[in-house]
Design a protein around this motif. Sequence first.
Motif, PDB file in Angstrom:
ATOM      1  N   THR A   1       0.832  -1.208   0.000  1.00  0.00           N
ATOM      2  CA  THR A   1       0.000   0.000   0.000  1.00  0.00           C
ATOM      3  C   THR A   1       0.864   1.254   0.000  1.00  0.00           C
ATOM      4  OG1 THR A   1      -0.174  -0.216   2.379  1.00  0.00           O
ATOM      5  CG2 THR A   1      -2.002  -1.026   1.128  1.00  0.00           C
TER       6      THR A   1
ATOM      7  N   ARG B   1     -11.618   1.318  -3.090  1.00  0.00           N
ATOM      8  CA  ARG B   1     -11.853  -0.050  -2.604  1.00  0.00           C
ATOM      9  C   ARG B   1     -10.554  -0.727  -2.179  1.00  0.00           C
ATOM     10  NH1 ARG B   1     -14.904  -0.362  -7.265  1.00  0.00           N
ATOM     11  NH2 ARG B   1     -17.090   0.097  -6.941  1.00  0.00           N
ATOM     12  N   PHE B   2      -9.494  -0.514  -2.962  1.00  0.00           N
ATOM     13  CA  PHE B   2      -8.227  -1.193  -2.667  1.00  0.00           C
ATOM     14  C   PHE B   2      -7.728  -0.789  -1.280  1.00  0.00           C
ATOM     15  CE2 PHE B   2      -3.562  -1.287  -2.697  1.00  0.00           C
ATOM     16  CZ  PHE B   2      -3.369  -2.637  -2.900  1.00  0.00           C
ATOM     17  N   ARG B   3      -7.778   0.548  -1.048  1.00  0.00           N
ATOM     18  CA  ARG B   3      -7.319   1.034   0.245  1.00  0.00           C
ATOM     19  C   ARG B   3      -8.201   0.474   1.365  1.00  0.00           C
ATOM     20  NH1 ARG B   3      -8.540   6.728   0.804  1.00  0.00           N
ATOM     21  NH2 ARG B   3     -10.046   6.149   2.394  1.00  0.00           N
TER      22      ARG B   3
ATOM     23  N   THR C   1      -7.477  -3.204   1.881  1.00  0.00           N
ATOM     24  CA  THR C   1      -6.171  -3.346   2.525  1.00  0.00           C
ATOM     25  C   THR C   1      -6.266  -3.004   4.006  1.00  0.00           C
ATOM     26  OG1 THR C   1      -5.240  -2.557   0.472  1.00  0.00           O
ATOM     27  CG2 THR C   1      -3.748  -2.689   2.320  1.00  0.00           C
TER      28      THR C   1
END
Lengths: 756, 234
Positions: A270, A416-418, A421
């Motif tokens: 990240t 969404r990824f953050r 994660t």
Amino acid sequence: MLYKKMLRDLSNYKIQFISVFLMAFVGVFIFAGIGEEAITLESNINNYYSDTNLADGWIFSTNADNALVEHVNNLKPTTAIERQFVITSDAKLPTEPDIKLHFIENNTISKFYLIEGEKINLDDENGVWLDKSFADARNLKVGDKIGFKFNGIEIEKEIRGLGYSPEYVYDLPYYMPKLNYSEYGFAYMSYKAFPDDNIPYNVLNVKFNGNAEDYSNLLADNLKDSYDSFLPREEHSSVSQFNHIINLFQMISTILPTVFIFISLLMLVTTMKRIITHQRTQIGILKANGFKNHSIIIHYLSHGSLLILAGSIIGLISGPFFINLIAYKPLTNIFKLPYLMPSGFMNFAYIVVIMFLLALIVSYYSIKSIVSEHPSTIIRPKVPKASTSTFIEKFKIWEKLSFNFRWNYRDIKRNRFRAITTIFGVMCCAVLLISAFGLYDGLNDAENWQFNKINHYESKLILNNNVSETQIHDVSRQVNGVEIIELVTEMESDHTKKYASLLVVNDTDLITPTDKYQNKIEIKDNEVSVSQKIADLLGIQAGETVSFRVHNTNKWINVKIDKIHGNPTSQGLIMSKNKFNELGLDHYITSIISAKNVTGDYEGVKSIIDRQDMIDSWRELYKPLWMEVYALMFFAIVLALIVLYNLYLLSFVEMEQDIGTLKVLGFKTFALSKILLTQSIIFIILGSLLGIPLGYYVLNIIWKSSSEKFFILPNISIMNLSCTFIIILTVLFSINLYFAYKIRKLNMADTLKILE
Amino acid sequence: MYNIVEFKNVVKEYKSGNHVLKAMNNVNFTIEHGEFVVILGPSGAGKSTLLNLLGGLDSVSSGEIIVDGNHIESFNDNELTTYRAKNVGFIFQFYNLIPNLTALENIQLMEDVVDFKIDGLKILDSVGLKDYANQFPAQLSGGQQQRISIARAIAKKPSILLCDEPTGALDSNTGVSILKLLQDLSNYKNTTVIIVTHNELLTEVADKVIRIKNGQVESIVLNETPKKVTDLEW
């Protein structure tokens, strides 16, 4: 010049890079530290057993004559054999400590490991080679004289040497209350030192090929009644106790440190992705000015990767050093080892290589997509993603929802990824905290189960072998005690054999068996109960039949299992005296237990162990493990702090411009920090909801993979569960306070200029 | 008419080590209620500093800034926040819309900082974007985004509209339409509009032109007959 840029970048993103560095450091520190401890124990004991040629098994016989030796020697798998007479004596010293004497014909198997003095001389009639731990505790030196009494015989010898024996690494005789090397020990002497020509040899040390179970069956088939019993190496009390500790170390050295490494890499992904995305236009400028792709790639690869490398190397070196530092003393206190050499951090150098390679891959993955774009595209800021309304946003209720909720819903939807994660990161932290606190609770729980829920006696009187029934009853009456028999058995089911305990006790309040959930159960007079762990290992259930034999006997008995009980450390059978006799078994009483705090001398009583001694002994044995559990708890908290801070920072940096705009538009600091806090609380709740059951699952695997002698169900107390939440929430609110301060100090003019 | 903005001997200094930079040096001017004012100057003249001080984003080193009767130079952080919320409508060169919120929501968002209900659709209609209410900023053109930005600013019913290069990122046609919108707000809604720019052309449409140079007011010119925005030749 790019090198200068890299240093400036590291300075500009110092918090993120420090986090990456710390996470790599903590991950490798724990992985290598705890892992190295398990390897150190294993490699040292293996080297020691190899150096001293520890016996593969011991054949016990009251008449180990030449015929028996020849018979055993003629068995095909036997590769070496040595005969000894082993007997427990009283040393002629104050308090008459117990010394186990070994009169040996040779010393090539289970060799005495000499530390001081001269080598064992089989022609020496007057010399003795003494246990160094005992000698140190009693301040005995080479050249001193020492006398022994056994079976009415008294001998006096001169100490020729001091050392250790591989058969006494963990040395706590069953009748001794706790580890106290001034009260017992061992000694080796030549057979010529025995005062009589007719030596009643009783032990054969054997080395053999193949597995112990086959060898045991071969002995049973061939030797019939000419021997009493066979003890394979793995069941020897010293070997099995050491293995028990190694197993416990190994159990926590595999799964949890892997989670540490995993979470470190997750944070790296990240962080690197964000930094590279942030420097998008700079990459465009470099490309536009003619920098080649590979120069740019190498430049960005070096950012996080070098820090990961540095953090990993420092973790690799300091982890084993630190963990050794805290575990070394407790380990050398409980184990008689001539050496405990750290196995060295190089065993885990591979993890540094893996971390570095993964850092390179992650960085390359992040930079590759940008570098492959045309300079004219990357020189401009990335066009924001176009959002679309989801199902829920089309309802009227959506408009009634607070701005805070709507903002966070959309922010999570857009990033969404953050979000995934972060939830994943919180989940891993929860797994670590639950597991670390679960280990803490489990060890505490086992002690509480053993000493408060099952065993309620204050004193245990260990009886001599040759005490008459009258004497036993007499002592029982005096101390208001309960007579019990504790034996070692072999159990078999479906061709699987396990060594197990056998407790013969009538219904009493002093020992109250429980089920695996620690609820009291009643084992009736005509019932037989087996412990859950043995039942699992043998694959048996209540109602099924299992066969067993008392160790040192040849009589196999089939018995129906009526109940399954739970016990943290004693795995085997429980039955009443009547049932024991009904099965055709007879044995002298081995101990008397009493609710009284018994002191003084009683005829026929070998020793008295009180409750506190037993608890102290338990704690001493598990002390090295406690140290590691504390270390694990500490680093789980540290990692939670770093992970939550880093994830919070990522959210803040990504929202910084929007926050700046809202601040310009008149939003108060509290309202803005509430947005961040709300989002974090949502992530923490979701992460914890996933992490808590997963933590339990991991804990279950850890306990299940522990030694065959140990049984505990995964459990974490309400107190520690609350602690886990309090830790996460305290960390969260502290970080939130810090970011509220950052929001208050946010330079609105600068924030607005970012886009320009 | 009354003075809605007064700058009295305003000084703004930035310290860097031993070095002191005077970004604003003894600046004095007034702006009347409902005026359409252009503050003009080259890069580094102090325009942004002036805008930051007037917008309550920064505080003065000395001097007085009076907006609608309030001495904002004496405001603390909380008071400045309230001032920005209630008195100032900001319009930025790059719009600074909240990407997570739709056009309508970007306007309704202001309900959280004012004390009255905002009819978002009506305001959107006033900037000609009623049909785009449920679009997200990334789905709109630059001109449309700037209109939303204006709608968001006027939704608060502020005392002054502060516009930082509002046409700087737009093509000429779109720029004209945005300027017209701002001029109409001044002419027909009696809103005080202050535009900070380096675009000389805008001086022709302003009621008052304040030129800034080297952190000082170089000149203040009243335009008796400002042109209509539509008559400008870009």
